[in-house]
Design a protein around this motif. Structure first.
Motif, mmCIF file in Angstrom:
data_model
loop_
_atom_site.group_PDB
_atom_site.id
_atom_site.type_symbol
_atom_site.label_atom_id
_atom_site.label_comp_id
_atom_site.label_asym_id
_atom_site.label_seq_id
_atom_site.Cartn_x
_atom_site.Cartn_y
_atom_site.Cartn_z
ATOM 1 N N VAL A 121 0.836 -1.201 0.000
ATOM 2 C CA VAL A 121 0.000 0.000 0.000
ATOM 3 C C VAL A 121 0.872 1.253 0.000
ATOM 4 N N VAL A 122 1.987 1.238 0.718
ATOM 5 C CA VAL A 122 2.895 2.385 0.722
ATOM 6 C C VAL A 122 3.423 2.645 -0.687
ATOM 7 N N ARG A 123 3.799 1.588 -1.392
ATOM 8 C CA ARG A 123 4.278 1.767 -2.759
ATOM 9 C C ARG A 123 3.187 2.372 -3.646
ATOM 10 N N ASP A 124 1.960 1.872 -3.524
ATOM 11 C CA ASP A 124 0.870 2.415 -4.329
ATOM 12 C C ASP A 124 0.600 3.876 -3.982
ATOM 13 N N MET A 125 0.657 4.223 -2.712
ATOM 14 C CA MET A 125 0.441 5.609 -2.310
ATOM 15 C C MET A 125 1.524 6.520 -2.876
ATOM 16 N N ALA A 126 2.776 6.079 -2.850
ATOM 17 C CA ALA A 126 3.870 6.895 -3.389
ATOM 18 C C ALA A 126 3.722 7.076 -4.900
ATOM 19 N N ARG A 127 3.411 6.000 -5.615
ATOM 20 C CA ARG A 127 3.234 6.120 -7.069
ATOM 21 C C ARG A 127 2.036 7.004 -7.401
ATOM 22 N N ALA A 128 0.942 6.845 -6.655
ATOM 23 C CA ALA A 128 -0.237 7.669 -6.910
ATOM 24 C C ALA A 128 0.057 9.146 -6.657
ATOM 25 N N CYS A 129 0.831 9.451 -5.622
ATOM 26 C CA CYS A 129 1.188 10.850 -5.352
ATOM 27 C C CYS A 129 2.013 11.437 -6.493
ATOM 28 N N CYS A 130 2.905 10.656 -7.075
ATOM 29 C CA CYS A 130 3.690 11.148 -8.212
ATOM 30 C C CYS A 130 2.792 11.415 -9.424
ATOM 31 N N VAL A 131 1.835 10.546 -9.665
ATOM 32 C CA VAL A 131 0.900 10.766 -10.770
ATOM 33 C C VAL A 131 0.076 12.023 -10.517
ATOM 34 N N LEU A 132 -0.420 12.194 -9.298
ATOM 35 C CA LEU A 132 -1.206 13.387 -8.973
ATOM 36 C C LEU A 132 -0.350 14.650 -9.035
ATOM 37 N N HIS A 133 0.935 14.549 -8.691
ATOM 38 C CA HIS A 133 1.838 15.698 -8.834
ATOM 39 C C HIS A 133 1.913 16.143 -10.292
ATOM 40 N N ASN A 134 2.107 15.198 -11.200
ATOM 41 C CA ASN A 134 2.153 15.553 -12.619
ATOM 42 C C ASN A 134 0.835 16.146 -13.094
ATOM 43 N N LEU A 135 -0.279 15.613 -12.593
ATOM 44 C CA LEU A 135 -1.585 16.146 -12.984
ATOM 45 C C LEU A 135 -1.743 17.586 -12.507
ATOM 46 N N CYS A 136 -1.350 17.867 -11.283
ATOM 47 C CA CYS A 136 -1.460 19.235 -10.759
ATOM 48 C C CYS A 136 -0.528 20.189 -11.503
ATOM 49 N N GLU A 137 0.683 19.737 -11.829
ATOM 50 C CA GLU A 137 1.604 20.585 -12.579
ATOM 51 C C GLU A 137 1.087 20.844 -13.987
ATOM 52 N N ARG A 138 0.487 19.842 -14.600
ATOM 53 C CA ARG A 138 -0.070 20.031 -15.943
ATOM 54 C C ARG A 138 -1.238 21.002 -15.932
ATOM 55 N N ASN A 139 -2.067 20.922 -14.885
ATOM 56 C CA ASN A 139 -3.226 21.810 -14.787
ATOM 57 C C ASN A 139 -2.889 23.138 -14.137
ATOM 58 N N ALA A 140 -1.609 23.352 -13.768
ATOM 59 C CA ALA A 140 -1.165 24.600 -13.140
ATOM 60 C C ALA A 140 -1.951 24.897 -11.873
ATOM 61 N N ASP A 141 -2.208 23.871 -11.065
ATOM 62 C CA ASP A 141 -2.851 24.089 -9.769
ATOM 63 C C ASP A 141 -1.916 24.869 -8.858
ATOM 64 N N ALA A 142 -2.480 25.770 -8.081
ATOM 65 C CA ALA A 142 -1.676 26.613 -7.199
ATOM 66 C C ALA A 142 -0.975 25.770 -6.136
ATOM 67 N N PHE A 143 0.214 26.228 -5.760
ATOM 68 C CA PHE A 143 0.982 25.592 -4.693
ATOM 69 C C PHE A 143 1.173 26.628 -3.598
ATOM 70 N N LEU A 144 0.639 26.351 -2.410
ATOM 71 C CA LEU A 144 0.670 27.318 -1.321
ATOM 72 C C LEU A 144 2.028 27.307 -0.632
ATOM 73 N N PRO A 145 2.570 28.483 -0.290
ATOM 74 C CA PRO A 145 3.913 28.529 0.338
ATOM 75 C C PRO A 145 3.983 27.777 1.654
ATOM 76 N N GLU A 146 2.879 27.767 2.435
ATOM 77 C CA GLU A 146 2.960 27.103 3.736
ATOM 78 C C GLU A 146 3.129 25.596 3.619
#
Length: 411
Positions: free
Chosen positions: A349-374
């Protein structure tokens, strides 16, 4: 003559016997039907008596849970509040619900209602984006702890199965030249198609892990290594999650000391097949000087007082690219805080969570979702002693979106 008389008498006896047997069978069948009707009538009378004495309707027991936060509070969130709690914009959340509908949607049954699709996606995002327990998520969304575990596991599996081929895809040989050109325009390093970076995800020691920590366990923790290749736009096109291994705790040693250099053993062979081993060909840049030497790998020189002028110049030239990779990994850990605390799940499950977070990171970067400084400032929070503090000094603004060039600072 006597024989005919005997035969006729025998036939008469047989006929009389058959007639009597038929009458007995008919009487037995009549008694059976009568008893059956009497039992049905008695059952009806008993049910009618029970209904009159104590009215009762069958029902399925369920624990009552307050559902005010998700049904009332979350529905009134502003765009900024939604981003704070779920780490993605509303447009990205709607895209996830549509893309994963066939994998995550469940049907209502006669006994109880299923968890709606939007709620399943929301609670999984909340668990991945916030360093909280399954019990906290269960109380917020008014579901059981076991339901949260199943929803998070199903969500991560669906993201890997449906979205990873689209968002974390290894470049084809025809796309490598274009990837190298974009990387050169972003960071000024020629022939490079990405930077190899790594973060450590702390986990609870699984029962089957028999290896003891070095030195009796003082200053060591069990981690899985997440190794990724970052391109010129701050996205990952290769993600590998290794096996559990012991690593120094924060403040006890360097991030990569004592660890296996590659998260997966087949990574060098796959990169050599993809990039080739010819001199002057395409290559990858290593963020860690301790990685083994390869013909397709550029390694920075270890900082010391005996570096030549050419070696110092090389380190200065690759510095912006290394910082960009560290910033991408810092944004990954800042947005998805589950990677920054000790996970109490199974290794799979840890491996799946890490891979899923990387996929979601690329999705957010592609959609230019805001990244909060905090989110970056919260990384390494003293309230979470398991956090890895190796990237806390990084700016939250990605270099591929910045308008001014990076300064050449020492590592």
């Amino acid at each position: 003559m006597d024989a005919d008389v005997c035969a006729g008498a025998l036939l008469s006896l047989i006929s009389v016997h058959q007639a009597k047997q038929l009458q007995q069978d008919n009487r037995a069948e009549t008694r059976r039907l009568t008893r059956s009707k009497q039992r049905v009538a008695a059952r009806r009378m008993a049910l009618q008596y029970l209904k009159q004495c104590s009215p009762w309707t069958p029902r399925v027991w369920s624990y009552p849970r307050p559902n005010a936060w998700w049904e009332t509070t979350a529905t009134g969130f502003t765009d900024h509040q939604w981003l704070q709690h779920f780490r993605v914009s509303w447009a990205t959340f709607s895209f996830l619900c549509g893309a994963l509908r066939r994998r995550l949607k469940r049907q209502d049954t006669t006994y109880r209602l299923c968890i709606p699709l939007s709620k399943r996606v929301a609670l999984a995002l909340y668990k991945l984006g916030n360093p909280c327990s399954y019990k906290t998520v269960a109380e917020l969304f008014a579901v059981g702890v076991a339901s949260v575990c199943h929803c998070v596991r199903d969500f991560c599996s669906a993201v890997i199965e449906v979205l990873r081929p689209q968002l974390v895809a290894e470049p084809t040989p025809g796309d490598l030249r274009e990837t190298a050109e974009r990387f050169y325009l972003a960071h000024g390093v020629p022939r490079c198609v990405g930077v190899i970076g790594r973060i450590l995800v702390p986990i609870v020691r699984p029962p089957h892990h028999r290896a003891d920590p070095p030195g009796g366990g003082e200053g060591w923790r069990l981690v899985v290594s997440l190794q990724a290749v970052v391109d010129g736009e701050g996205r990952f096109w290769e993600v590998n999650v290794g096996d559990p291994e012991w690593a120094p705790a924060p403040g006890e040693g360097s991030v990569g000391s004592g660890l296996w250099p590659w998260a997966r053993k087949d990574f060098p062979d796959r990169m050599q097949t993809l990039l080739g081993d010819e001199e002057g060909g395409l290559c990858l840049l290593a963020d860690d000087e301790a990685l083994p030497a390869r013909t397709w790998l550029l390694r920075p020189h270890r900082t010391s007082a005996w570096l030549t002028a050419d070696q110092e110049l090389f380190n200065a030239q690759v510095l912006p690219a290394r910082r960009a990779a560290r910033q991408a990994l810092a944004r990954l850990k800042g947005r998805w805080r589950c990677l920054d605390r000790r996970l109490d799940c199974t290794v799979e499950v840890v491996r799946d969570m890490a891979r899923a977070c990387c996929v979601l990171h690329n999705l957010c970067e592609r959609n230019a979702d805001a990244f909060l400084p905090e989110w970056v400032e919260a990384e390494g929070d003293p309230r979470w002693p398991d956090a890895d503090k190796s990237h806390t000094d990084l700016d939250c603004t990605p270099p591929w979106l910045a308008l001014q060039p990076l300064e050449d600072e020492g590592l």
